[in-house]
Design a protein around this motif. Sequence first.
Motif, PDB file in Angstrom:
ATOM      1  N   UNK A 100       0.856  -1.185   0.000  1.00  0.00           N
ATOM      2  CA  UNK A 100       0.000   0.000   0.000  1.00  0.00           C
ATOM      3  C   UNK A 100       0.885   1.226   0.000  1.00  0.00           C
ATOM      4  N   UNK A 101       0.520   2.226  -0.783  1.00  0.00           N
ATOM      5  CA  UNK A 101       1.141   3.547  -0.688  1.00  0.00           C
ATOM      6  C   UNK A 101       0.032   4.562  -0.451  1.00  0.00           C
ATOM      7  N   UNK A 102       0.114   5.269   0.661  1.00  0.00           N
ATOM      8  CA  UNK A 102      -0.908   6.244   1.043  1.00  0.00           C
ATOM      9  C   UNK A 102      -0.256   7.620   1.018  1.00  0.00           C
ATOM     10  N   UNK A 103      -0.514   8.348  -0.073  1.00  0.00           N
ATOM     11  CA  UNK A 103       0.050   9.690  -0.196  1.00  0.00           C
ATOM     12  C   UNK A 103      -1.043  10.705  -0.532  1.00  0.00           C
ATOM     13  N   UNK A 104      -2.195  10.243  -1.000  1.00  0.00           N
ATOM     14  CA  UNK A 104      -3.322  11.129  -1.254  1.00  0.00           C
ATOM     15  C   UNK A 104      -4.000  11.539   0.037  1.00  0.00           C
ATOM     16  N   UNK A 105      -5.078  12.325  -0.053  1.00  0.00           N
ATOM     17  CA  UNK A 105      -5.752  12.860   1.132  1.00  0.00           C
ATOM     18  C   UNK A 105      -7.180  12.340   1.228  1.00  0.00           C
ATOM     19  N   UNK A 106      -7.633  12.191   2.474  1.00  0.00           N
ATOM     20  CA  UNK A 106      -8.985  11.717   2.768  1.00  0.00           C
ATOM     21  C   UNK A 106      -9.672  12.740   3.654  1.00  0.00           C
ATOM     22  N   UNK A 107     -10.948  13.012   3.365  1.00  0.00           N
ATOM     23  CA  UNK A 107     -11.751  13.909   4.177  1.00  0.00           C
ATOM     24  C   UNK A 107     -13.088  13.234   4.461  1.00  0.00           C
ATOM     25  N   UNK A 108     -13.255  12.759   5.706  1.00  0.00           N
ATOM     26  CA  UNK A 108     -14.540  12.207   6.145  1.00  0.00           C
ATOM     27  C   UNK A 108     -15.050  13.020   7.326  1.00  0.00           C
ATOM     28  N   UNK A 109     -14.840  14.335   7.260  1.00  0.00           N
ATOM     29  CA  UNK A 109     -15.241  15.223   8.344  1.00  0.00           C
ATOM     30  C   UNK A 109     -16.756  15.425   8.334  1.00  0.00           C
ATOM     31  N   UNK A 110     -17.239  16.049   9.414  1.00  0.00           N
ATOM     32  CA  UNK A 110     -18.676  16.294   9.544  1.00  0.00           C
ATOM     33  C   UNK A 110     -18.877  17.553  10.360  1.00  0.00           C
ATOM     34  N   UNK A 121      -5.338  -1.056   5.312  1.00  0.00           N
ATOM     35  CA  UNK A 121      -5.242  -2.470   5.672  1.00  0.00           C
ATOM     36  C   UNK A 121      -4.234  -3.215   4.797  1.00  0.00           C
ATOM     37  N   UNK A 122      -2.918  -3.094   5.102  1.00  0.00           N
ATOM     38  CA  UNK A 122      -1.898  -3.817   4.343  1.00  0.00           C
ATOM     39  C   UNK A 122      -1.337  -4.995   5.141  1.00  0.00           C
ATOM     40  N   UNK A 123      -0.157  -5.521   4.715  1.00  0.00           N
ATOM     41  CA  UNK A 123       0.586  -6.492   5.533  1.00  0.00           C
ATOM     42  C   UNK A 123       1.452  -5.686   6.494  1.00  0.00           C
ATOM     43  N   UNK A 124       2.758  -5.526   6.240  1.00  0.00           N
ATOM     44  CA  UNK A 124       3.561  -4.588   7.036  1.00  0.00           C
ATOM     45  C   UNK A 124       3.292  -3.163   6.575  1.00  0.00           C
ATOM     46  N   UNK A 125       3.386  -2.213   7.488  1.00  0.00           N
ATOM     47  CA  UNK A 125       3.280  -0.810   7.080  1.00  0.00           C
ATOM     48  C   UNK A 125       4.261   0.015   7.902  1.00  0.00           C
ATOM     49  N   UNK A 154       6.572  -3.895   0.650  1.00  0.00           N
ATOM     50  CA  UNK A 154       5.864  -3.525   1.874  1.00  0.00           C
ATOM     51  C   UNK A 154       4.917  -2.374   1.635  1.00  0.00           C
ATOM     52  N   UNK A 155       4.454  -1.781   2.712  1.00  0.00           N
ATOM     53  CA  UNK A 155       3.510  -0.680   2.616  1.00  0.00           C
ATOM     54  C   UNK A 155       4.099   0.537   3.299  1.00  0.00           C
ATOM     55  N   UNK A 156       3.869   1.696   2.697  1.00  0.00           N
ATOM     56  CA  UNK A 156       4.318   2.944   3.290  1.00  0.00           C
ATOM     57  C   UNK A 156       3.144   3.905   3.351  1.00  0.00           C
TER      58      UNK A 156
END
Length: 461
Positions: A100-110, A121-125, A154-156
Amino acid sequence: SGDNGGAVTMGGNRVGQLGTVNADGATGNGGVITITAGDTVALGENSVTTANAGLNGDGGTIVVFSPDSALFRRGARIEARGGSESGDGGFVEVSGQRHVEIIGTVNASAPGGESGTFLIDPSNVTLLNLPPGDGDWTPVGGPPFTHFDPNTDGAVADIGTLLTSLQNNSVIITTVNIAGSEPGNITVSDPIDLDGTGGNQLSLQANNDILVNAAVSDLTPGTPDATDISLSAGRAVAINAPVDTGGGDLSINASGNVAVNNTIVTDGGSFNSAGVDFASVAGGTITTGGGDVNMQGHSGAVSINDTIDTTGGAGVIRISGTSIALTPNINPVVLDSGGAITLRTGDIAVNGGVAGPSVTVDDLSGNGIGLGSTAVAGGLNMDGGELQNVTTAALELDTANSITVDGISAANSLNATVVTLDAARAVSFVNNPSTFQSLVVQADDGIAVDTDISTATGNLS
């Protein structure tokens, strides 16, 4: 569909979302977007994927999943926001079980409700600061793309991205172990600045170990951000760098051992730990500023080699273990509590100070308690010097068996104003005389007095 967002499904062996996909609610709930791939799924740079609510409603659900690789690229954006007037944030998952590579942005605010959740949800991160452009991918072969090529094993997860997400919603990072792959560790490799994340929760759930190797704290002066942190591991948790929750709770739950090798500060939040063995080293102080310390979930040995401090409020200290060893470092007081202290164990070594308004020691050995010069075989034993290390208005020793008292001097009992001995069987005073400040004895099977007992200042009952 109607006022609520609809459903969008994308699937294939290799799937790239490079544009805009919306399942927004017109006035109600956000919809559902599912993007899955058998090999690699990618949200490309500047892609937009949204399942936002309208005026009144909950954010929707967005799942990006691959059993192999998931790439969430820099500049990519996912939104599952709650309604502008009412409603909670939605649920976002980006999971690649091998990479997994997580570099984008998430907004689930309210703005009118509770923030949503972002699950990784990866293996190692590994959580680290990625330089701009690092980890970028290039689709190979041109449309239709034949290959997405992650450049690392792996995942970063980029910490900057993580914090942007944590400012808008709670974040959960879980790891898995699939046959022949990595064990499922989570490693914090670069510092995490919790500034602006108050009110949300960072939850790390590892199939194997969690290693906090870099500081986690609010590094920006100003109003502290109370961030709850939860660390759950299928094996061990090691705190190898300072952690400061800014007023949030820190909760550790391990199937194996817990090691505190650096400072923990909660600023009024609670510290909770469960596992098999627990060990803090010299320098591994735990300071809650009045928050509770709950360590009742340990089934093995507990070794505390520096101070646990809940003063500054009425925070209690509760510790359980097959044995408890208290050893001072610079501060001679190992347990310094603003509230009640409860120690439940089969064996205890009080080599450093224990201070609180009340202290209760419950015998888990089943063989009884020895207080003073006569030790009970296989039981919980506290000699006169150890008793002298306890400073409290009320000390209570409880057992389902018997208590034997031998040779407690006035100096030994000086710091415990009232000592209560509570035995389901007998209490026996043997050999050498004993003196307490004030003493209460309760024994279901009777009290045997074979030597002198006296009190220095208080009652004997």
